[in-house]
Design a protein around this motif. Structure first.
Motif, short mmCIF file in Angstrom:
data_model
loop_
_atom_site.label_atom_id
_atom_site.label_comp_id
_atom_site.label_asym_id
_atom_site.label_seq_id
_atom_site.Cartn_x
_atom_site.Cartn_y
_atom_site.Cartn_z
N UNK A 17 -2.22 9.40 -2.24
CA UNK A 17 -3.67 9.64 -2.25
C UNK A 17 -4.15 10.13 -0.89
N UNK A 18 -3.53 9.59 0.15
CA UNK A 18 -4.05 9.87 1.48
C UNK A 18 -3.91 11.35 1.81
N UNK B 29 -5.03 13.56 0.07
CA UNK B 29 -6.31 14.13 -0.32
C UNK B 29 -7.33 14.04 0.81
N UNK B 30 -7.16 13.07 1.67
CA UNK B 30 -8.16 12.85 2.71
C UNK B 30 -7.87 13.71 3.92
N UNK C 214 -2.12 4.66 6.74
CA UNK C 214 -2.91 4.43 5.53
C UNK C 214 -3.90 3.30 5.77
N UNK D 128 0.89 4.10 -2.52
CA UNK D 128 -0.32 4.89 -2.70
C UNK D 128 -0.44 5.98 -1.64
N UNK E 267 0.80 -1.21 0.00
CA UNK E 267 0.00 0.00 0.00
C UNK E 267 0.84 1.26 0.00
#
Lengths: 197, 259
Positions: free
Chosen positions: B40-41, B43-44, B54, B37, B34
């Motif tokens: 992307x986190x 963005x959260x 994550x 990636x 993971x």
């Protein structure tokens, strides 16, 4: 120059990059799920799935979907309400697309004015927005074939909806290849999408 | 006189496992995969410094998805039913154990078999197959949708689960129904889905007795949920308020998994 209006307003740049990240995660995690029961006659290479594996793929897919959908709604609302889509994408005549294609084949790829799109760009940008919308709708159809069975029915049945979901992804993927290649050929466009001009 | 069978010597172990959600080695391998990636986190809005966060973020989203699906569940909306001509034959076999072979399915002697009912119920008397078969039954032809993406249409005959829950005097306000199986599989569902009119304690399949590979003598058919929420070879049904998770849920499958 410093006070001139940006080519891309901040909201366009923000939603563009959020969308870019979400799409990448959705495609990679979706392919990891795909490999559990391939639609293609083969499993895609693990490199294309970021090595997520099946369960990792599921977890990322069902998390990033919220980011993709929320951001896409924001993008569409702004584009439609502000008139930006209408100004940038319309009118679109077939002759204009053929003209651009002809120019491109003769090696005359020009993008002097970043604020105006040629025929192929208009077609591609509208096309990829439609493909993302289709991916979301077909995604809902296979995520909730009982609660949202109207969606599933609209695509025919579960398997048909699954196939549409895959094809929408493939269309987005092909767009991405061309889009990134073109951007790399004209780095000014990347700067404009980051800084606004 | 009621004979309590000791159905699953290690069901406690499985449950402890389930409660831990993700065991350490699979968590590690998951994290390894993971890490790429992590971007992307951002963005959260989570402060992600390592894969552990994550993974926690993904678990939180999965819990959020449970709540969304509970909200989306219309207790009256029926899963589509299909004509006999659309039944998938042979119906695919799939197991949680490896190799994916029906040879490993448990062999259960119907004469010895008992169903235990435990937890928040008035009547905890065991059920023999004969007594269970005397309850009214109905037939459904519905689509079984696997989390892997394949699906198959099958014909299932059995007892409306809500009838059974009423017959044993289950507390219908309890939160969860847990199924412990004679192949050591465990899963649990929410009460609203348990009471859905198509949720069925299945004894018959495709016009005959439920075959061994599909869960003889008793399986749950719940067409409003993914395939792995349809346990086979059920040995114990527990009603309770404590979250019990399940086998695949331990490895990261979404718990609610509604359709």
């Amino acid at each position: 120059m410093a006070h001139s209006k940006p080519v891309h307003p901040a909201i366009v740049r923000l939603t563009h990059w959020v969308n870019a990240a979400a799409i990448m995660v959705m495609i990679a995690s979706g392919l990891a799920i795909h490999n559990a029961h391939p639609t293609l006659p083969f499993a895609v290479p693990p490199a294309m799935t970021f090595g997520l594996g099946f369960i990792g793929g599921l977890r990322w897919h069902f998390a990033a979907m919220w980011v993709l959908a929320a951001n896409f709604i924001l993008m569409m609302l702004y584009g439609l309400a502000s008139g930006r889509f209408r100004r940038k994408f319309l009118p679109l005549a077939p002759a204009e697309v053929l003209q651009t294609l002809g120019d491109a084949l003769r090696g005359k790829l020009a993008h002097a004015d970043l604020s105006a799109y040629n025929g192929v760009q208009k077609l591609f940008y509208m096309g990829v927005l439609a493909a993302i919308a289709l991916a979301i709708l077909s995604g809902l159809a296979i995520w909730k074939p009982v609660q949202l069975q109207i969606f599933t029915l609209a695509f025919g049945d579960f398997d048909r909806a699954r196939l549409v979901h895959f094809c929408a992804m493939a269309a987005i993927f092909l767009f991405l290849l061309v889009h990134v290649a073109m951007a790399l050929l004209t780095p000014r466009t990347i700067a404009a999408m980051i800084r606004g001009r | 006189m009621s004979i309590r069978k000791i159905p699953h010597p290690d069901s406690g172990l499985i449950l402890r496992d389930a409660a831990r959600r993700v065991d350490l080695s699979s968590r590690r391998s998951f994290l390894r995969h993971a890490l790429g990636l992590g971007a992307l986190t951002m963005l959260t809005g989570c402060d992600v410094v390592d894969g552990q966060s994550a993974e926690q973020m993904l678990s939180k989203v999965s819990d959020f998805n449970d709540r969304v699906q509970a909200w989306l569940l219309n207790p009256q909306r029926l899963a589509p039913e299909y004509p006999e001509s659309m039944i998938t034959r042979p119906f695919p076999f799939n197991s949680f154990y490896t190799p994916n072979s029906a040879d490993k399915a448990p062999r259960i002697d119907p004469a010895d078999w008992l169903l235990n009912v435990t937890g928040k119920v008035e009547n905890t008397q065991d059920w023999t197959l004969e007594r269970l078969s005397s309850l009214p039954q109905f037939t459904q032809i519905t689509r079984h949708v696997c989390i892997e993406g394949w699906s198959a249409i099958g014909k299932f005959t059995g007892i409306r689960f809500s009838d059974f829950l009423r017959a044993v005097g289950a507390d219908l306000n309890a939160k969860y129904v847990t199924f412990r199986c004679d192949d050591h599989y465990v899963t649990s569902i929410d009460m609203a889905s348990a009471l859905h009119p198509q949720t069925q304690l299945t004894l018959g399949f495709d016009g005959g007795v439920l075959p061994r590979e599909h869960g003889f003598p008793l399986k749950l058919r719940i067409p409003t949920k993914l395939g792995f929420k349809n346990p086979k070879h059920i040995g114990e049904i527990e009603i309770g308020d404590e979250f019990t998770g399940g086998f695949w849920e331990t490895y990261g499958y979404n718990w609610f998994s509604g359709l």
